[in-house]
Design a protein around this motif. Structure first.
Motif, PDB file in Angstrom:
ATOM      1  N   ILE A   1      31.198  58.086  65.114  1.00 19.32           N
ATOM      2  CA  ILE A   1      30.498  58.478  66.338  1.00 19.32           C
ATOM      3  C   ILE A   1      29.020  58.742  66.050  1.00 19.32           C
ATOM      4  CG2 ILE A   1      30.261  60.347  68.028  1.00 19.32           C
ATOM      5  CD1 ILE A   1      32.488  58.509  68.730  1.00 19.32           C
ATOM      6  N   ARG A   2      28.750  59.405  64.910  1.00 17.42           N
ATOM      7  CA  ARG A   2      27.353  59.718  64.565  1.00 17.42           C
ATOM      8  C   ARG A   2      26.538  58.444  64.343  1.00 17.42           C
ATOM      9  NH1 ARG A   2      30.014  63.911  61.661  1.00 17.42           N
ATOM     10  NH2 ARG A   2      29.579  65.961  62.589  1.00 17.42           N
ATOM     11  N   ARG A   3      27.175  57.432  63.736  1.00 13.77           N
ATOM     12  CA  ARG A   3      26.446  56.167  63.534  1.00 13.77           C
ATOM     13  C   ARG A   3      26.053  55.555  64.876  1.00 13.77           C
ATOM     14  NH1 ARG A   3      30.123  55.476  59.216  1.00 13.77           N
ATOM     15  NH2 ARG A   3      31.548  54.241  60.511  1.00 13.77           N
ATOM     16  N   HIS A   4      26.966  55.577  65.831  1.00 14.32           N
ATOM     17  CA  HIS A   4      26.653  55.052  67.164  1.00 14.32           C
ATOM     18  C   HIS A   4      25.575  55.894  67.841  1.00 14.32           C
ATOM     19  CE1 HIS A   4      29.609  51.868  67.493  1.00 14.32           C
ATOM     20  NE2 HIS A   4      30.536  52.678  66.986  1.00 14.32           N
ATOM     21  N   LEU A   5      25.649  57.207  67.696  1.00 13.09           N
ATOM     22  CA  LEU A   5      24.656  58.088  68.316  1.00 13.09           C
ATOM     23  C   LEU A   5      23.270  57.867  67.706  1.00 13.09           C
ATOM     24  CD1 LEU A   5      26.741  61.379  68.566  1.00 13.09           C
ATOM     25  CD2 LEU A   5      25.887  60.009  70.482  1.00 13.09           C
ATOM     26  N   ASP A   6      23.244  57.645  66.366  1.00 13.98           N
ATOM     27  CA  ASP A   6      21.953  57.391  65.713  1.00 13.98           C
ATOM     28  C   ASP A   6      21.299  56.133  66.287  1.00 13.98           C
ATOM     29  OD1 ASP A   6      22.145  59.606  64.106  1.00 13.98           O
ATOM     30  OD2 ASP A   6      22.945  58.525  62.368  1.00 13.98           O
ATOM     31  N   ILE A   7      22.105  55.107  66.555  1.00 18.08           N
ATOM     32  CA  ILE A   7      21.573  53.865  67.130  1.00 18.08           C
ATOM     33  C   ILE A   7      21.026  54.124  68.530  1.00 18.08           C
ATOM     34  CG2 ILE A   7      22.198  51.567  67.987  1.00 18.08           C
ATOM     35  CD1 ILE A   7      24.236  51.423  65.680  1.00 18.08           C
ATOM     36  N   LEU A   8      21.760  54.890  69.341  1.00 18.26           N
ATOM     37  CA  LEU A   8      21.298  55.201  70.699  1.00 18.26           C
ATOM     38  C   LEU A   8      19.990  55.982  70.669  1.00 18.26           C
ATOM     39  CD1 LEU A   8      24.658  56.198  72.462  1.00 18.26           C
ATOM     40  CD2 LEU A   8      23.353  54.081  72.748  1.00 18.26           C
ATOM     41  N   VAL A   9      19.874  56.906  69.699  1.00 17.52           N
ATOM     42  CA  VAL A   9      18.642  57.688  69.572  1.00 17.52           C
ATOM     43  C   VAL A   9      17.482  56.787  69.148  1.00 17.52           C
ATOM     44  CG1 VAL A   9      17.487  59.517  68.262  1.00 17.52           C
ATOM     45  CG2 VAL A   9      19.818  59.876  69.125  1.00 17.52           C
ATOM     46  N   GLU A  10      17.731  55.885  68.173  1.00 15.89           N
ATOM     47  CA  GLU A  10      16.682  54.960  67.710  1.00 15.89           C
ATOM     48  C   GLU A  10      16.192  54.066  68.847  1.00 15.89           C
ATOM     49  OE1 GLU A  10      18.160  52.739  64.431  1.00 15.89           O
ATOM     50  OE2 GLU A  10      18.384  54.490  63.130  1.00 15.89           O
ATOM     51  N   GLU A  11      17.095  53.669  69.730  1.00 17.56           N
ATOM     52  CA  GLU A  11      16.734  52.776  70.836  1.00 17.56           C
ATOM     53  C   GLU A  11      16.186  53.526  72.042  1.00 17.56           C
ATOM     54  OE1 GLU A  11      20.145  50.390  71.670  1.00 17.56           O
ATOM     55  OE2 GLU A  11      19.893  49.150  69.865  1.00 17.56           O
ATOM     56  N   GLY A  12      16.080  54.858  71.926  1.00 13.60           N
ATOM     57  CA  GLY A  12      15.512  55.643  73.015  1.00 13.60           C
ATOM     58  C   GLY A  12      16.460  55.866  74.177  1.00 13.60           C
ATOM     59  N   LEU A  13      17.763  55.601  73.958  1.00 15.97           N
ATOM     60  CA  LEU A  13      18.741  55.760  75.033  1.00 15.97           C
ATOM     61  C   LEU A  13      19.384  57.145  75.035  1.00 15.97           C
ATOM     62  CD1 LEU A  13      20.487  52.267  74.745  1.00 15.97           C
ATOM     63  CD2 LEU A  13      18.684  52.957  76.332  1.00 15.97           C
ATOM     64  N   ALA A  14      19.276  57.852  73.911  1.00 16.52           N
ATOM     65  CA  ALA A  14      19.819  59.211  73.808  1.00 16.52           C
ATOM     66  C   ALA A  14      18.819  60.076  73.058  1.00 16.52           C
ATOM     67  CB  ALA A  14      21.172  59.205  73.101  1.00 16.52           C
ATOM     68  N   GLU A  15      18.953  61.373  73.214  1.00 13.75           N
ATOM     69  CA  GLU A  15      18.082  62.313  72.510  1.00 13.75           C
ATOM     70  C   GLU A  15      18.896  63.482  71.997  1.00 13.75           C
ATOM     71  OE1 GLU A  15      15.149  63.670  75.247  1.00 13.75           O
ATOM     72  OE2 GLU A  15      16.600  64.368  76.730  1.00 13.75           O
ATOM     73  N   ILE A  16      18.315  64.208  71.031  1.00 12.84           N
ATOM     74  CA  ILE A  16      19.018  65.303  70.366  1.00 12.84           C
ATOM     75  C   ILE A  16      18.468  66.639  70.847  1.00 12.84           C
ATOM     76  CG2 ILE A  16      19.511  66.387  68.139  1.00 12.84           C
ATOM     77  CD1 ILE A  16      19.070  63.603  66.865  1.00 12.84           C
ATOM     78  N   LEU A  17      19.380  67.549  71.113  1.00 14.82           N
ATOM     79  CA  LEU A  17      19.023  68.935  71.416  1.00 14.82           C
ATOM     80  C   LEU A  17      19.638  69.820  70.341  1.00 14.82           C
ATOM     81  CD1 LEU A  17      19.809  69.135  75.238  1.00 14.82           C
ATOM     82  CD2 LEU A  17      17.594  68.728  74.175  1.00 14.82           C
ATOM     83  N   HIS A  18      18.885  70.810  69.869  1.00 13.27           N
ATOM     84  CA  HIS A  18      19.407  71.738  68.869  1.00 13.27           C
ATOM     85  C   HIS A  18      19.736  73.058  69.561  1.00 13.27           C
ATOM     86  CE1 HIS A  18      18.473  69.206  65.385  1.00 13.27           C
ATOM     87  NE2 HIS A  18      17.369  68.868  66.042  1.00 13.27           N
ATOM     88  N   ARG A  19      20.993  73.465  69.440  1.00 16.01           N
ATOM     89  CA  ARG A  19      21.429  74.724  70.057  1.00 16.01           C
ATOM     90  C   ARG A  19      22.062  75.607  68.994  1.00 16.01           C
ATOM     91  NH1 ARG A  19      24.256  72.997  75.824  1.00 16.01           N
ATOM     92  NH2 ARG A  19      22.320  72.346  76.888  1.00 16.01           N
ATOM     93  N   ARG A  20      21.590  76.826  68.925  1.00 14.37           N
ATOM     94  CA  ARG A  20      22.156  77.764  67.955  1.00 14.37           C
ATOM     95  C   ARG A  20      23.439  78.365  68.536  1.00 14.37           C
ATOM     96  NH1 ARG A  20      20.106  79.928  63.558  1.00 14.37           N
ATOM     97  NH2 ARG A  20      18.011  79.190  64.082  1.00 14.37           N
TER      98      ARG A  20
END
Length: 206
Positions: free
Chosen positions: A26-45
């Motif tokens: 799943i992380r590999r797919h998410l990394d691709i989506l982030v690289e292509e600008g289709l997804a973004e990361i939020l950091h929550r404590r």
């Protein structure tokens, strides 16, 4: 992406649980989506102690992959306008829309290039080409083609406003709304030849 759309922000672990796939995959797919600008990361404590967790959600570009219903909305609005005020109401709206597009053109000595520039800036990918005894404004894209196919007043208003700006008759040859690849408007160039004034009492120089 559908789960990100419905349930994001969401962690890779939660996604892997819902999809029955490994978190690493799943992380590999998410990394691709982030690289292509289709997804973004939020950091929550998390509550209490611990490192911030990574949550993922779709960006505007990612959400756009699921499409929009702008054409349907515009068509519905024009249908309602037609029911309320008839074809004239649609024509009035269409003309006002076109006049906003060309509002920045100086009205003195307007050229086809001026009109094409205004159309180009509005997303019509317009060019001017020489054609026989005239020129043609060619629009290689129409942002409202699907709506114009149902409401020809949009194309009619465009031709009327162009004709008014140029101060002469123009002839539509093809439209994208009718299934052609390009919208083409022909503008004949009238060349007036004026003879030199001649005084019968004067002889021409040898």
């Amino acid at each position: 992406m559908a789960l990100l759309l419905k349930e994001g922000p969401i962690t890779a672990t939660d996604l892997s649980s819902k999809l029955g796939l490994s978190a690493a995959g799943i992380r590999r797919h998410l990394d691709i989506l982030v690289e292509e600008g289709l997804a973004e990361i939020l950091h929550r404590r998390p509550e209490g102690r611990g490192r911030p967790a990574k949550y993922f959600r779709l960006t505007d570009s990612g959400r756009a992959q699921f499409g929009h219903a702008y054409d349907l909305l515009a068509s519905d609005a024009l249908n309602a306008l037609r029911e309320a005020g008839g074809s004239e109401a649609v024509k009035t709206f269409a003309r006002a829309r076109m006049e906003r597009i060309v509002a920045g053109i100086e009205t003195d000595n307007v050229s086809p290039e001026d009109v094409a520039k205004a159309l180009d800036e509005a997303g019509y990918a317009a060019t001017v080409n020489n054609a026989g005894t005239g020129v043609q404004i060619c629009q290689h894209h129409c942002p409202v083609a699907h709506v114009a196919a149902e409401h020809p007043e949009l194309c009619e208003a465009e031709q009327e406003v162009i004709s008014s700006l140029l101060g002469q008759h123009v002839q539509p040859l093809a439209t994208i709304a009718d299934g052609h690849g390009i919208c083409t408007t022909n503008i004949p160039i009238n060349v007036i030849t004026r003879g030199a004034s001649h005084d019968p009492g004067t002889k021409a120089d040898d």
